[in-house]
Write an enzyme that holds these catalytic residues in place. Structure first.
Site, short mmCIF file in Angstrom:
data_model
loop_
_atom_site.label_atom_id
_atom_site.label_comp_id
_atom_site.label_asym_id
_atom_site.label_seq_id
_atom_site.Cartn_x
_atom_site.Cartn_y
_atom_site.Cartn_z
N GLN A 1 -6.02 42.91 55.99
CA GLN A 1 -4.58 43.08 56.00
C GLN A 1 -4.04 43.29 57.41
O GLN A 1 -4.79 43.52 58.36
CB GLN A 1 -4.21 44.30 55.15
N HIS B 1 0.06 44.75 59.22
CA HIS B 1 1.35 45.36 58.94
C HIS B 1 2.39 44.81 59.91
O HIS B 1 2.08 44.47 61.05
CB HIS B 1 1.27 46.88 59.06
N GLU C 1 -0.67 52.64 62.10
CA GLU C 1 -1.47 53.71 61.50
C GLU C 1 -2.67 54.04 62.37
O GLU C 1 -3.12 53.23 63.18
CB GLU C 1 -1.92 53.32 60.09
N HIS D 1 -7.11 43.98 59.99
CA HIS D 1 -8.14 45.00 59.82
C HIS D 1 -8.53 45.16 58.36
O HIS D 1 -7.81 44.72 57.45
CB HIS D 1 -7.68 46.35 60.37
N ARG E 1 -1.53 40.95 52.95
CA ARG E 1 -2.96 40.82 52.66
C ARG E 1 -3.42 39.38 52.81
O ARG E 1 -2.69 38.45 52.47
CB ARG E 1 -3.27 41.33 51.25
#
Length: 407
Positions: A102, A104, A139, A274, A293
């Site tokens: 995935q 972001h 993140e 990642h 994804r």
């Protein structure tokens, strides 16, 4: 304001049976426990813990008392469309098998995607929706156990060397490798590393001709006795065991495989491809649920949108080194949304916004300008910024993780 909070772990299939329970000193549920969310995200807002029982959620408390819970500065900077929001989300994550491959979006990509899907009339709870909100989702993950992950594109020369070893092993074992030669040519002949990676990923995830055979060939070669002695090919076996036939089996050869020791951390900015493979850690992120994804999942995959979001620039493995704040370690990424403190001895933190404190071992006393809170293993507390300065005193081997803004 100190308010005890808790939540029910999410039971995603990749979750560990014991990781979260063992860390927090709780009984195991008997099923997978993947993530414990501590925050106000609408997907799973923490509930408030009172001596008389549960009473509302943290999201409801912030909506009812935004000025006190968030503080004037945070409220002004983090509110969206007039609504107050806690801009970070703290998680305990425990993976027994690989998560989805995935990436972001950036803030600009998230806003544009959210608006576009709203205009198309796609319901927010639709499984076919990419953008659940208009926010980015950088993140970090702090390893509590040995933690295995794929993250970021390696330089193409390194990936070519690994692919060459895989192909050479196939020749030695008299196994087919012709489709892998096609991938090698794409990586070798492109005019730039970025264009090579974009073409290779587009082929693999787009279901191009020969991809199914390529995955089967790579899997068969990596499972030969000779390949089992080559650590760099081990990722093919790991992913093939969990997701047989998935193109991520070959795509993994283009990525860094990082084995974190306990106490190390990764930071994953927008566009970084990642997948967490195995381990338990503390995850801290901007409060968003936007995930694009590309594989290793039964969930919705939108390859064209993922390709738009991905950053194809090769980067070093994105380890995040800590700084020091007195006796505490501080993990500060390059975004204002969050930072993570790891506290094992007496420490102080000046609050510039709200915070969430989780105790993962022993006990601790936390004192602010107005109140004192005692925490023991497995307990968490939301702290409003009017407490001004937190004085944290771990006891009995106490360990605290503190999530707060990075302004």
């Amino acid at each position: 304001m100190f308010v005890r909070i808790d939540n029910v772990p999410r039971d995603y299939a990749w979750g560990s049976l014991h990781g979260i329970a063992d860390l927090l000193g709780r009984p195991a549920s008997g099923g997978p426990q993947a993530e414990l969310w501590l925050g106000a995200h609408p997907g799973s807002p923490s509930f408030l813990v009172h001596p008389t029982g549960e009473e509302g959620t943290l999201a409801e408390l912030i909506a009812d008392e935004p000025a006190q819970t968030l503080g004037a500065d945070w409220l002004a900077e983090s509110s969206y469309d007039g609504a107050p929001r806690l801009g970070f989300l703290l998680k305990v994550l425990s993976a027994a098998s690989p998560l989805s491959l995935q990436a972001h979006p950036s803030s600009e990509q998230a806003q544009a995607g959210f608006d576009r899907e709203n205009e198309l009339g796609i319901p927010l709870d639709s499984p076919d929706r990419n953008y659940k909100d208009p926010f980015h989702k950088p993140e970090l993950i702090y390893a509590l156990t040995p933690f295995d992950a794929l993250c970021g594109f390696r330089d193409v020369s390194t990936s070519l060397a690994v692919l060459d070893r895989l192909i050479a092993t196939g020749r030695a074992e008299v196994l087919p490798h012709d489709e892998l030669d096609v991938l090698r040519a794409i990586l070798h002949d492109a005019v730039s590393e970025e264009s090579a990676l974009r073409a290779a990923v587009g082929l693999l995830l787009g279901g191009g001709e020969g991809v199914e055979e390529m995955v089967a060939q790579a899997t068969a070669i990596a499972r030969t006795p000779k390949a089992e002695g080559m650590p760099e090919l081990g990722i093919v076996r790991v992913i093939a065991d969990a997701y047989p036939g998935d193109p991520g089996i070959v795509l993994a050869l283009l990525l860094h495989r990082v084995a974190l020791d306990p106490g190390q951390a990764l930071y994953l900015p927008a566009g970084n491809i990642h997948a967490y493979l195995k381990g338990t850690g503390i995850e801290l992120m901007a409060a968003s649920d936007n995930v694009l994804r590309g594989g290793l999942t039964p969930k919705h995959i939108d390859v064209p949108e993922l390709l738009r979001v991905l950053d194809f620039t090769p980067v070093p493995a994105p380890l995040l080194a800590p700084a020091r704040l007195g006796s505490a370690q501080v993990f500060s990424p390059d975004v204002p949304d969050f930072r993570l403190l790891h506290v094992t001895a007496d420490a102080e933190l000046e609050l510039r916004g709200p915070a969430i404190v989780l105790c993962t071992a022993g006990a601790a006393s936390i004192t602010g300008a107005e109140h004192t809170q005692e925490l023991s293993r497995g307990e968490a507390v939301f702290v409003s910024p009017d407490e001004a300065r937190l004085r944290m005193a771990p006891t009995d081997g106490g360990v605290l993780f503190v999530a707060t803004g990075n302004r």
